[in-house]
Design a protein around this motif. Sequence first.
Motif, PDB file in Angstrom:
ATOM      1  N   VAL A 116       0.829  -1.214   0.000  1.00  0.00           N
ATOM      2  CA  VAL A 116       0.000   0.000   0.000  1.00  0.00           C
ATOM      3  C   VAL A 116       0.862   1.263   0.000  1.00  0.00           C
ATOM      4  CG1 VAL A 116      -1.783   1.311   1.220  1.00  0.00           C
ATOM      5  CG2 VAL A 116      -1.909  -1.194   1.130  1.00  0.00           C
ATOM      6  N   LEU A 117       1.707   1.421   1.026  1.00  0.00           N
ATOM      7  CA  LEU A 117       2.439   2.681   1.155  1.00  0.00           C
ATOM      8  C   LEU A 117       3.431   2.908   0.020  1.00  0.00           C
ATOM      9  CD1 LEU A 117       3.269   3.444   4.899  1.00  0.00           C
ATOM     10  CD2 LEU A 117       1.753   4.655   3.329  1.00  0.00           C
ATOM     11  N   ALA A 118       4.267   1.932  -0.268  1.00  0.00           N
ATOM     12  CA  ALA A 118       5.293   2.128  -1.298  1.00  0.00           C
ATOM     13  C   ALA A 118       4.684   2.552  -2.635  1.00  0.00           C
ATOM     14  CB  ALA A 118       6.147   0.872  -1.459  1.00  0.00           C
ATOM     15  N   PRO A 119       3.691   1.820  -3.182  1.00  0.00           N
ATOM     16  CA  PRO A 119       3.125   2.254  -4.465  1.00  0.00           C
ATOM     17  C   PRO A 119       2.337   3.555  -4.376  1.00  0.00           C
ATOM     18  CG  PRO A 119       1.979   0.294  -3.646  1.00  0.00           C
ATOM     19  CD  PRO A 119       3.165   0.498  -2.775  1.00  0.00           C
ATOM     20  N   ALA A 120       1.603   3.761  -3.261  1.00  0.00           N
ATOM     21  CA  ALA A 120       0.798   4.980  -3.136  1.00  0.00           C
ATOM     22  C   ALA A 120       1.688   6.219  -3.034  1.00  0.00           C
ATOM     23  CB  ALA A 120      -0.120   4.889  -1.925  1.00  0.00           C
ATOM     24  N   LEU A 121       2.760   6.130  -2.252  1.00  0.00           N
ATOM     25  CA  LEU A 121       3.661   7.281  -2.119  1.00  0.00           C
ATOM     26  C   LEU A 121       4.406   7.546  -3.422  1.00  0.00           C
ATOM     27  CD1 LEU A 121       5.056   6.679   1.490  1.00  0.00           C
ATOM     28  CD2 LEU A 121       3.279   8.297   0.776  1.00  0.00           C
ATOM     29  N   ALA A 122       4.736   6.492  -4.170  1.00  0.00           N
ATOM     30  CA  ALA A 122       5.372   6.683  -5.484  1.00  0.00           C
ATOM     31  C   ALA A 122       4.425   7.418  -6.425  1.00  0.00           C
ATOM     32  CB  ALA A 122       5.776   5.332  -6.062  1.00  0.00           C
ATOM     33  N   THR A 123       3.142   7.085  -6.355  1.00  0.00           N
ATOM     34  CA  THR A 123       2.148   7.775  -7.193  1.00  0.00           C
ATOM     35  C   THR A 123       2.022   9.240  -6.795  1.00  0.00           C
ATOM     36  OG1 THR A 123       0.901   5.725  -7.537  1.00  0.00           O
ATOM     37  CG2 THR A 123      -0.280   7.790  -7.888  1.00  0.00           C
ATOM     38  N   LEU A 124       2.011   9.512  -5.479  1.00  0.00           N
ATOM     39  CA  LEU A 124       1.951  10.904  -5.028  1.00  0.00           C
ATOM     40  C   LEU A 124       3.174  11.683  -5.506  1.00  0.00           C
ATOM     41  CD1 LEU A 124       0.638  10.589  -1.346  1.00  0.00           C
ATOM     42  CD2 LEU A 124      -0.625  11.321  -3.380  1.00  0.00           C
ATOM     43  N   ALA A 125       4.334  11.044  -5.501  1.00  0.00           N
ATOM     44  CA  ALA A 125       5.556  11.711  -5.964  1.00  0.00           C
ATOM     45  C   ALA A 125       5.457  12.070  -7.438  1.00  0.00           C
ATOM     46  CB  ALA A 125       6.763  10.820  -5.721  1.00  0.00           C
ATOM     47  N   GLU A 126       4.837  11.218  -8.237  1.00  0.00           N
ATOM     48  CA  GLU A 126       4.669  11.510  -9.663  1.00  0.00           C
ATOM     49  C   GLU A 126       3.717  12.673  -9.885  1.00  0.00           C
ATOM     50  OE1 GLU A 126       3.274   7.924 -11.403  1.00  0.00           O
ATOM     51  OE2 GLU A 126       5.161   6.833 -11.145  1.00  0.00           O
ATOM     52  N   ARG A 127       2.712  12.781  -9.020  1.00  0.00           N
ATOM     53  CA  ARG A 127       1.663  13.788  -9.214  1.00  0.00           C
ATOM     54  C   ARG A 127       2.041  15.156  -8.677  1.00  0.00           C
ATOM     55  NH1 ARG A 127      -3.189  12.582  -6.354  1.00  0.00           N
ATOM     56  NH2 ARG A 127      -4.000  14.307  -7.574  1.00  0.00           N
ATOM     57  N   HIS A 128       2.919  15.198  -7.655  1.00  0.00           N
ATOM     58  CA  HIS A 128       3.168  16.456  -6.955  1.00  0.00           C
ATOM     59  C   HIS A 128       4.605  16.926  -7.172  1.00  0.00           C
ATOM     60  CE1 HIS A 128      -0.666  16.559  -4.840  1.00  0.00           C
ATOM     61  NE2 HIS A 128      -0.530  15.257  -4.632  1.00  0.00           N
ATOM     62  N   PRO A 129       4.797  18.081  -7.793  1.00  0.00           N
ATOM     63  CA  PRO A 129       6.150  18.595  -8.013  1.00  0.00           C
ATOM     64  C   PRO A 129       6.888  18.934  -6.728  1.00  0.00           C
ATOM     65  CG  PRO A 129       4.497  20.235  -8.610  1.00  0.00           C
ATOM     66  CD  PRO A 129       3.758  18.956  -8.373  1.00  0.00           C
ATOM     67  N   SER A 130       6.178  19.036  -5.607  1.00  0.00           N
ATOM     68  CA  SER A 130       6.833  19.337  -4.331  1.00  0.00           C
ATOM     69  C   SER A 130       7.549  18.133  -3.747  1.00  0.00           C
ATOM     70  CB  SER A 130       5.812  19.861  -3.314  1.00  0.00           C
ATOM     71  OG  SER A 130       4.782  18.907  -3.105  1.00  0.00           O
ATOM     72  N   VAL A 131       7.301  16.943  -4.256  1.00  0.00           N
ATOM     73  CA  VAL A 131       7.925  15.733  -3.713  1.00  0.00           C
ATOM     74  C   VAL A 131       9.194  15.435  -4.494  1.00  0.00           C
ATOM     75  CG1 VAL A 131       7.655  13.289  -3.181  1.00  0.00           C
ATOM     76  CG2 VAL A 131       5.686  14.834  -2.988  1.00  0.00           C
ATOM     77  N   GLY A 132      10.327  15.598  -3.835  1.00  0.00           N
ATOM     78  CA  GLY A 132      11.604  15.337  -4.486  1.00  0.00           C
ATOM     79  C   GLY A 132      12.013  13.889  -4.406  1.00  0.00           C
ATOM     80  N   GLU A 133      11.743  13.249  -3.265  1.00  0.00           N
ATOM     81  CA  GLU A 133      12.092  11.847  -3.096  1.00  0.00           C
ATOM     82  C   GLU A 133      11.179  11.209  -2.063  1.00  0.00           C
ATOM     83  OE1 GLU A 133      16.132   9.285  -2.800  1.00  0.00           O
ATOM     84  OE2 GLU A 133      15.758  10.522  -1.028  1.00  0.00           O
ATOM     85  N   VAL A 134      10.894   9.930  -2.263  1.00  0.00           N
ATOM     86  CA  VAL A 134      10.183   9.099  -1.299  1.00  0.00           C
ATOM     87  C   VAL A 134      11.130   7.986  -0.891  1.00  0.00           C
ATOM     88  CG1 VAL A 134       8.299   7.473  -0.957  1.00  0.00           C
ATOM     89  CG2 VAL A 134       7.886   9.596  -2.215  1.00  0.00           C
ATOM     90  N   ARG A 135      11.224   7.712   0.407  1.00  0.00           N
ATOM     91  CA  ARG A 135      12.112   6.645   0.866  1.00  0.00           C
ATOM     92  C   ARG A 135      11.559   6.052   2.161  1.00  0.00           C
ATOM     93  NH1 ARG A 135      14.863  11.675   1.200  1.00  0.00           N
ATOM     94  NH2 ARG A 135      14.944  12.407   3.365  1.00  0.00           N
ATOM     95  N   GLY A 136      11.838   4.759   2.362  1.00  0.00           N
ATOM     96  CA  GLY A 136      11.412   4.132   3.599  1.00  0.00           C
ATOM     97  C   GLY A 136      11.150   2.660   3.446  1.00  0.00           C
ATOM     98  N   THR A 137      10.560   2.090   4.501  1.00  0.00           N
ATOM     99  CA  THR A 137      10.226   0.675   4.558  1.00  0.00           C
ATOM    100  C   THR A 137       9.230   0.472   5.692  1.00  0.00           C
ATOM    101  OG1 THR A 137      11.155  -1.568   4.767  1.00  0.00           O
ATOM    102  CG2 THR A 137      12.141   0.131   6.125  1.00  0.00           C
TER     103      THR A 137
END
Length: 465
Positions: free
Chosen positions: A358-379
């Motif tokens: 859930v989190l990994a794919p959803a946050l990756a999608t948010l990063a694609e949609r929002h120019p304010s997101v430079g990087e997503v990282r975690g586990t």
Amino acid sequence: MTPQPNPEQTPTPTPTPDPETGAAVKAADRAHVFHSWSAQDLIDPLAVAGAEGSYFWDYDGKRYLDFTSGLVFTNIGYQHPEVVAAIQEQAARMTTFAPAFAVEARSEAARLIAERTPGDLDKIFFTNAGADAVEHATRMARLHTGRPKVLSAYRSYHGGTQQAVNLTGDPRRWPSDNGSAGVVHFWAPFLYRSRFYAETEEQECARALEHLETTIAFEGPGTIAAVILETIPGTAGIMVPPPGYLAGVREICDRHGIVFILDEVMAGFGRTGEWFAADLSGVVPDLMTFAKGVNSGYVPLGGVAISGAVAETFAKRPYPGGLTYSGHPLACGAAVATINVMAREGIVENARNLGETVLAPALATLAERHPSVGEVRGTGMFWALELVKDRETREPLVPYNAAGEANAPMAAFAATAKKNGLWPFVNMNRTHVVPPCNITEPELKEGLAALDAALATADEYTTSG
């Protein structure tokens, strides 16, 4: 104020507004409570009426989904009934007892923790929190080696007590850093903002290890008692170390007779989808600190897990340290119940599975949609979003250690999140996604929708906004 059942989602209470009580709570707080890390006249703390599961609510009846887990400690959520019952039962049997005695709750908590720590970290020294766990771990290392210095990373947080805050790398150290704590800071790996001009994880790992080797060589290996690292740095930005880095630090420490300390205060007890973040790399430290998730913060508790070699130093020689409340029965009873609940309910596995699916794919999608997101990282349930003004230059959305007007973009982001019922974890130019490890998939998706709206506010402050 008694929460009322919510017919649409039974486990989540619907709060009843009680503004009069809320006003009294707020007035007493403002008159008498001195808050940590704050300019007292510039803060406006929310008066909290109650909490359950992944939610808390105020006296106006507004409910928030807690994407902070308190301060990343409510790994089993608020008010888990089995842990609450265990605390009540322990209070009825034995509320407190001095630390020099063998007490059932203390012994069982130590056994359960030792069962889950990596390698031979089988002796447990209990403290009241993570900061004093770090204090005692560094003291043990110095006594074990007979050396004075401890190395720690710039991007780190190890606690607010004197030694721990000097080991900390972030600006909270500065007012208390008198330059005499025997601490040397170095750069740990972080590819997105590399200090080593690296272009790949492999380069970042190799160059960070070389930098540590050079720092040790110039400081004098025979003067260094320990290297302390957060297994995965928490408050500093949830930077998962590149493959091979922790193993490389372990090898360097072994070669020079340096004690390797891993700080698992935030990352431990299921947060990363494993019992300990060290399990992700297979690296076994000499000492490991813990707190927070050990009992979900229900009663203050921390500790140091100690290897056989370090423990042997104090087999015939007294350890010169202790605390009145070391292994407090109420805290240890809460730890026993928490660990058993986590095992029986599969909470560690839930953090891992929802993190991956859930989190990994959803946050990756948010990063694609929002120019304010430079990087997503975690586990697991341990993620960070690096917010930027410009993706190309990677300029942070707010300057380092920004305050006041300079921090307005992050303040606006947080305000939008709260307006939509999400309580966000915000630090500098980042927001962390660190909900309870037993959060449900529908609750996660609810929070992600509110995060999406808040990121739209952050986008307004970007170069493309």
